[in-house]
Structures are given as structure tokens and as C-alpha cells.
Design a protein around this motif. Structure first.
Motif, PDB file in Angstrom:
ATOM      1  N   GLN A  27       0.710  -1.153   0.199  1.00  0.00           N
ATOM      2  CA  GLN A  27       0.012  -0.039   0.247  1.00  0.00           C
ATOM      3  C   GLN A  27       0.792   1.431  -0.133  1.00  0.00           C
ATOM      4  O   GLN A  27       0.665   2.213  -0.611  1.00  0.00           O
ATOM      5  CB  GLN A  27      -0.926   0.087   1.208  1.00  0.00           C
ATOM      6  N   PHE A  53      -4.952  -0.957 -12.501  1.00  0.00           N
ATOM      7  CA  PHE A  53      -4.747  -2.199 -11.872  1.00  0.00           C
ATOM      8  C   PHE A  53      -4.147  -1.838 -10.476  1.00  0.00           C
ATOM      9  O   PHE A  53      -4.690  -2.529  -9.465  1.00  0.00           O
ATOM     10  CB  PHE A  53      -3.477  -3.040 -12.655  1.00  0.00           C
ATOM     11  N   LEU A  54      -3.276  -0.986 -10.255  1.00  0.00           N
ATOM     12  CA  LEU A  54      -2.681  -0.758  -8.830  1.00  0.00           C
ATOM     13  C   LEU A  54      -3.930  -0.011  -8.251  1.00  0.00           C
ATOM     14  O   LEU A  54      -3.895  -0.294  -7.108  1.00  0.00           O
ATOM     15  CB  LEU A  54      -1.431   0.129  -9.057  1.00  0.00           C
ATOM     16  N   ASN A  56      -7.210  -0.626  -8.288  1.00  0.00           N
ATOM     17  CA  ASN A  56      -7.941  -1.774  -7.799  1.00  0.00           C
ATOM     18  C   ASN A  56      -7.381  -2.875  -6.841  1.00  0.00           C
ATOM     19  O   ASN A  56      -7.844  -2.911  -5.898  1.00  0.00           O
ATOM     20  CB  ASN A  56      -8.363  -2.538  -9.035  1.00  0.00           C
ATOM     21  N   SER A  57      -6.161  -2.884  -6.873  1.00  0.00           N
ATOM     22  CA  SER A  57      -5.449  -3.677  -5.869  1.00  0.00           C
ATOM     23  C   SER A  57      -5.209  -2.773  -4.496  1.00  0.00           C
ATOM     24  O   SER A  57      -5.542  -3.495  -3.600  1.00  0.00           O
ATOM     25  CB  SER A  57      -3.792  -3.995  -6.420  1.00  0.00           C
ATOM     26  N   HIS A  58      -5.154  -1.586  -4.679  1.00  0.00           N
ATOM     27  CA  HIS A  58      -5.107  -0.836  -3.205  1.00  0.00           C
ATOM     28  C   HIS A  58      -6.306  -0.964  -2.616  1.00  0.00           C
ATOM     29  O   HIS A  58      -6.451  -1.338  -1.475  1.00  0.00           O
ATOM     30  CB  HIS A  58      -4.796   0.941  -3.686  1.00  0.00           C
ATOM     31  N   TRP A  60      -8.539  -3.561  -2.866  1.00  0.00           N
ATOM     32  CA  TRP A  60      -8.492  -5.168  -2.449  1.00  0.00           C
ATOM     33  C   TRP A  60      -7.720  -5.235  -1.287  1.00  0.00           C
ATOM     34  O   TRP A  60      -8.032  -6.064  -0.370  1.00  0.00           O
ATOM     35  CB  TRP A  60      -8.577  -5.912  -3.535  1.00  0.00           C
ATOM     36  N   VAL A  61      -6.367  -4.819  -1.579  1.00  0.00           N
ATOM     37  CA  VAL A  61      -5.329  -5.116  -0.482  1.00  0.00           C
ATOM     38  C   VAL A  61      -5.929  -4.373   0.801  1.00  0.00           C
ATOM     39  O   VAL A  61      -5.593  -5.011   1.833  1.00  0.00           O
ATOM     40  CB  VAL A  61      -3.999  -4.432  -0.962  1.00  0.00           C
ATOM     41  N   SER A  64      -8.271  -6.491   2.545  1.00  0.00           N
ATOM     42  CA  SER A  64      -7.660  -7.593   2.952  1.00  0.00           C
ATOM     43  C   SER A  64      -6.750  -7.313   4.483  1.00  0.00           C
ATOM     44  O   SER A  64      -6.838  -8.138   5.403  1.00  0.00           O
ATOM     45  CB  SER A  64      -6.619  -8.274   2.002  1.00  0.00           C
TER      46      SER A  64
END
Length: 166
Positions: A27, A53-54, A56-58, A60-61, A64
Motif C-alpha cells: 500500500q 490495476f494498482l 483496484n489492488s489498493h 482490495w489489499v 484484506s
């Protein structure tokens, strides 16, 4: 027969610690893509596939991290935490407790304010952004304290977060 108190952390506690640490590092390194995507959406411009992509990843991470921290708190309440590895000055024990609870607070508050920024109001984004420097300072203090215990005091504190012991 009475169970001996734990001298270290369980495999689950160690796994959660390092999984959360790696996700937070992700993050900190790639979170700016979320800002890029949000700004582009407000301006009506496009972003690269990598930034999308990053971002979206941010998201979901962050979710998490929140889930793993909830699990970590439950595990801590269930298994407890071992006593300090060495008898040091009382201020060191107080500082350790404060820094650990600050980590828990940040690990909950930062993802929650990120979600509030997305679903409630952009103004939460400013509060969310304060998490990055707060994490950097706290991580630096935490890492320096672990290294101080490992190489100066030599009390095995760092080893307890690397090797399970119950």
C-alpha cells in the motif's frame, strides 16, 4: 496440570504479522495510483492500465488488511501475547505497548477512512492520506526497536517474531 505461559508467538500470530506487514508495504509503495485514478475520474481523463490495476489492488489489499487485522485482534485476545523478552526500563515496556496499539489503530482507521472516502465523502481522503506518513514513522520506530533489541540488548525479541514458540 497448568500450562506454561507462552514465551513467543504462535505460527498463526507470526504469519498474520508478516502478511499484514507485506500488504501495508504494498500500500505504501503503490497507493498513489488510487489518487491518480480518482483525480483522472474527476477531470474526465483516462489512466494507464497499470494505474487502474494498482488502484483496484489498493482497494482490495486495503480490505484484506482490515480483515486480517480483525482476525489478528481475535487471535491476540484468544492466545494473548507473550511477556517482554527481557526486563528493561519500564518506559520501554510502555513505549512498546503504545506503539503496538497505535499500529492496531492505524491498521483499522486507515482502511476505514479509505472506504469512507470512496463511499461517503472525498473529505475522508485527506484523513486517509495522513496514514502514509504515520505508518512510515511508526514502522521506522518499530524496526529500529527490533534491531536495538536484537543487536544491542540481545534478548531474542526479533527472533520471537520469526520463529514460532509456544
Amino acid at each position: 496440570m497448568t500450562e506454561k505461559p507462552a514465551t513467543g508467538y504462535s505460527p498463526l500470530q507470526i504469519s498474520l504479522h508478516w502478511a499484514i506487514a507485506l500488504l501495508v508495504l504494498f500500500q505504501l509503495l503503490f497507493g498513489e495510483s488510487m489518487t491518480t485514478v480518482v483525480d483522472a475520474a474527476e477531470e474526465g481523463t483516462s489512466v494507464s492500465a497499470t494505474d487502474q490495476f494498482l488502484a483496484n489492488s489498493h482497494y482490495w489489499v486495503g480490505l484484506s488488511i482490515l480483515a486480517l487485522v480483525a482476525l489478528r485482534i481475535v487471535v491476540r485476545l484468544w492466545q494473548g501475547a507473550p511477556p517482554a523478552a527481557s526486563e528493561g526500563p519500564s518506559w520501554m515496556e510502555v513505549a512498546a505497548k503504545i506503539s503496538h496499539w497505535l499500529f492496531y489503530a492505524l491498521l483499522v482507521a486507515v482502511p476505514v477512512t479509505g472506504l469512507l472516502a470512496i463511499y461517503v465523502s472525498d473529505s475522508f481522503g485527506d484523513i486517509h492520506a495522513l496514514g502514509k506518513p504515520a505508518f512510515i514513522v511508526l514502522i521506522a520506530i518499530h524496526a529500529l526497536a527490533a534491531l536495538f533489541h536484537q543487536f544491542w540488548i540481545k534478548d531474542g525479541t526479533l527472533r520471537r517474531m520469526l520463529v514460532p514458540s509456544r
